[in-house]
Write an enzyme that holds these catalytic residues in place. Structure first.
Site, mmCIF file in Angstrom:
data_model
loop_
_atom_site.group_PDB
_atom_site.id
_atom_site.type_symbol
_atom_site.label_atom_id
_atom_site.label_comp_id
_atom_site.label_asym_id
_atom_site.label_seq_id
_atom_site.Cartn_x
_atom_site.Cartn_y
_atom_site.Cartn_z
ATOM 1 N N ALA A 174 86.667 44.864 9.352
ATOM 2 C CA ALA A 174 86.117 45.907 10.221
ATOM 3 C C ALA A 174 84.696 45.615 10.679
ATOM 4 O O ALA A 174 84.193 46.284 11.584
ATOM 5 C CB ALA A 174 86.152 47.260 9.501
ATOM 6 N N ARG A 233 74.228 40.122 13.011
ATOM 7 C CA ARG A 233 73.389 38.941 13.226
ATOM 8 C C ARG A 233 74.076 37.876 14.073
ATOM 9 O O ARG A 233 73.436 36.943 14.547
ATOM 10 C CB ARG A 233 72.958 38.350 11.876
ATOM 11 C CG ARG A 233 71.837 39.157 11.222
ATOM 12 C CD ARG A 233 71.234 38.387 10.086
ATOM 13 N NE ARG A 233 72.106 38.339 8.929
ATOM 14 C CZ ARG A 233 72.066 37.394 7.996
ATOM 15 N NH1 ARG A 233 71.217 36.396 8.101
ATOM 16 N NH2 ARG A 233 72.888 37.431 6.968
ATOM 17 N N GLN A 284 89.279 51.593 10.471
ATOM 18 C CA GLN A 284 88.133 52.210 9.806
ATOM 19 C C GLN A 284 87.136 52.563 10.908
ATOM 20 O O GLN A 284 86.262 51.775 11.256
ATOM 21 C CB GLN A 284 87.513 51.253 8.783
ATOM 22 C CG GLN A 284 86.399 51.898 7.968
ATOM 23 C CD GLN A 284 85.655 50.907 7.083
ATOM 24 O OE1 GLN A 284 85.733 49.697 7.290
ATOM 25 N NE2 GLN A 284 84.924 51.422 6.105
ATOM 26 N N GLY A 318 81.411 51.455 3.846
ATOM 27 C CA GLY A 318 81.509 50.650 2.639
ATOM 28 C C GLY A 318 82.876 50.047 2.423
ATOM 29 O O GLY A 318 83.870 50.429 3.049
ATOM 30 N N ASP A 321 86.579 37.088 6.474
ATOM 31 C CA ASP A 321 85.675 36.028 6.925
ATOM 32 C C ASP A 321 85.395 35.015 5.808
ATOM 33 O O ASP A 321 84.284 34.533 5.654
ATOM 34 C CB ASP A 321 84.360 36.624 7.446
ATOM 35 C CG ASP A 321 83.593 37.381 6.364
ATOM 36 O OD1 ASP A 321 84.195 37.707 5.311
ATOM 37 O OD2 ASP A 321 82.382 37.646 6.556
ATOM 38 N N ASN A 376 80.563 37.415 -8.490
ATOM 39 C CA ASN A 376 81.731 38.067 -7.910
ATOM 40 C C ASN A 376 81.975 37.526 -6.504
ATOM 41 O O ASN A 376 81.090 37.584 -5.646
ATOM 42 C CB ASN A 376 81.484 39.583 -7.864
ATOM 43 C CG ASN A 376 82.603 40.350 -7.193
ATOM 44 O OD1 ASN A 376 83.714 39.840 -7.043
ATOM 45 N ND2 ASN A 376 82.317 41.571 -6.781
ATOM 46 N N ASN A 384 106.955 2.122 40.277
ATOM 47 C CA ASN A 384 105.571 1.758 40.549
ATOM 48 C C ASN A 384 104.970 2.739 41.555
ATOM 49 O O ASN A 384 105.503 2.940 42.635
ATOM 50 C CB ASN A 384 105.468 0.347 41.120
ATOM 51 C CG ASN A 384 104.014 -0.065 41.308
ATOM 52 O OD1 ASN A 384 103.362 -0.517 40.386
ATOM 53 N ND2 ASN A 384 103.514 0.082 42.533
ATOM 54 N N TYR A 421 104.135 22.286 46.063
ATOM 55 C CA TYR A 421 103.949 23.726 46.263
ATOM 56 C C TYR A 421 103.912 24.047 47.752
ATOM 57 O O TYR A 421 103.116 23.461 48.503
ATOM 58 C CB TYR A 421 102.634 24.141 45.586
ATOM 59 C CG TYR A 421 102.339 25.621 45.615
ATOM 60 C CD1 TYR A 421 103.306 26.565 45.262
ATOM 61 C CD2 TYR A 421 101.070 26.077 45.959
ATOM 62 C CE1 TYR A 421 103.023 27.912 45.273
ATOM 63 C CE2 TYR A 421 100.773 27.436 45.967
ATOM 64 C CZ TYR A 421 101.753 28.351 45.621
ATOM 65 O OH TYR A 421 101.472 29.696 45.632
#
Length: 465
Positions: free
Chosen positions: A11, A16, A77, A82, A108, A174, A381, A391
């Site tokens: 989300a 940055r 969300q 959080g 990410d 963690n 050739n 076209y």
């Protein structure tokens, strides 16, 4: 990995990055970071995936609609409050999969591997954990939550700002990747409170709640700390690109591929390249590419969604969604457009474009030629400057050129038209009718001379001066 699902947190805006795209859609080697995470889940055989979207959610949903390998549900969300709040948005998905274990991870983290996910899951089940946290060891753990253990269980996770001096010395951190018993996660989510200055719901708070409930929290420490790597800025993104770029090049080196220079070389993670092939500088090999053995690719070539045979030389060639057979020599400055097939022993020289065409064995297209919507036989050739006029302003039409035909310089083949076996077209002809086998077609006006024309023109110029 039976009876598993995953919630991918995607989300974030990535302030940055200064981008109009969500952070998870920032690309590393031609693929969004979210794509790497989804591919990792697929390889780990996670059965169902729910992606939590937020900033520019429609862009994430559009990308997911193109993801062919496994379907993914999405939930929104709308207000980012959080990580715990993000998982709460997937409550209905979790309730539908309440008899499973759920992997929670960020969208990410392109370096997270299926092997780590699988090993953590096996430990999760073997230890009968309510939660298993994937951890890593860092020489400099600054900024990360520290893992405080009690034997082989986790006693708590302490954020750096709250850690004592002794706890700050701990190097196990963690990663933000978790295995939860799904029913337990739902229970813990109902207990979360935004008891912090930001007024947010933190997923990490479920660890303390689990321990307080007397249930076991385990920790699987990954051997490779790269699993934590993500990108919060363009500089981070560049560094991730460069790291992955070189790791892929080194992997191909180990498999027998030669790199005369790595300058400007970029190779998609799913590319396959045969032994003794040489990759020259400036070459870009994008997604879904298979290249055979003993080839020379580059310099300055780009290949995407194509198959290349053995002993092929591509010099300054762009090739898309096509097949090139073995023993072909192409370039420089050649564009192979989608749905083309270049058969063995073909030579294509400089400034040639081939589109939606089949070029038969041994055919030569030396220079300055356009072959579009055509079926070309063997040993044909093409002289310089040939154009298939495919076209008419409304519809595309095909040309057919049979084996051993000779197409003279500056011939226009106005489709639909057939040039027969071993037939010739005279230089400068505009061919609008079928040419029979073994015939010579001449379609140009007869040459005329006007004696003295140039002298009179030049005399007129001299008077003006």
């Amino acid at each position: 990995m039976k009876d598993t699902c995953a919630v991918v947190l995607a989300a974030g805006k990535g302030t940055r990055m200064k981008s109009k795209k969500p952070k998870v859609l920032a690309e590393i080697l031609f693929q969004p970071m979210l794509g790497y995470v989804l591919e990792t889940c697929r390889q780990a055989e996670v059965e169902k995936v729910c992606v939590v979207t937020g900033f520019e959610a429609e862009q994430v949903e559009a990308y997911l609609s193109t993801w062919e390998h496994m379907p993914a549900e999405t939930v929104l969300q709308a207000e980012q409050r959080g990580t715990g709040h993000a998982v709460m948005m997937a409550r209905e998905f979790l309730q539908e999969n309440i008899g499973t274990d759920v992997l929670v991870l960020y969208g990410d983290t392109p370096y997270l591997s299926a092997e780590v996910i699988e090993a953590a899951y096996l430990q999760h089940k073997r230890q009968n954990n309510a939660v298993t946290v994937v951890t890593a060891l860092l020489q400099d753990p600054t900024g990360y939550g520290r893992i405080i253990r009690d034997g082989d269980a986790i006693a708590k996770i302490v954020e750096q700002r709250d850690a004592t001096e002794k706890e700050q010395a701990v190097k196990e951190i963690n990663s933000g990747v978790y295995w939860f018993n799904t029913a337990h996660l739902l229970e813990m989510l109902s207990l979360l409170q935004p008891n912090n200055a930001q007024g947010e719901y933190y997923l990490t708070d479920t660890i303390g709640l689990t321990i307080a409930a007397g249930k076991r929290v385990g920790g699987y420490c990954a051997e490779n700390s790269d699993i934590i790597l993500g990108a919060n800025s363009r500089k981070d993104l560049y560094e991730l690109n460069e790291k992955m770029r070189m790791s892929i090049i080194y992997r191909h080196m180990e498999n027998g591929v030669t790199f005369a220079s790595t300058d400007g070389v970029m190779i998609s993670p799913d590319a396959q390249i045969g032994a003794d092939t040489v990759i020259l500088g400036g070459t870009i090999i994008k997604d879904h590419v298979v290249i055979g053995e003993d080839c020379v690719i580059g310099p300055n070539s780009l290949i995407q969604k194509s198959t290349v045979g053995d002993r092929v030389k591509l010099n300054a060639v762009q090739c898309y969604q096509s097949r090139i057979h073995s023993d072909v020599d192409i370039g420089p400055f050649v564009h192979i457009r989608p749905n083309s097939e270049i058969k063995s022993f073909v030579h294509i020289g400089d400034f040639v474009e081939v589109k939606n065409s089949t070029i038969g064995e041994g055919t030569g297209i030396s220079h300055l030629t356009y072959v579009g919507d055509s079926d070309v036989g063997k040993n044909v050739n093409f002289g310089c400057g040939v154009v298939t006029v495919n076209y008419d302003g409304v519809h595309k039409h095909r040309c057919r050129i049979e084996d051993e035909a000779f197409i003279g310089c500056n011939t226009n083949l106005v489709a639909p038209v057939r040039v027969g076996k071993s037939a010739y077209t005279a230089a400068g002809s505009t061919i609008t009718k079928d040419v029979p086998d073994y015939a010579l077609a001449i379609a140009r006006s007869r040459q005329e001379e006007k004696p003295g024309f140039a002298a009179k023109k030049l005399a007129g110029r001299k008077k003006k001066v």
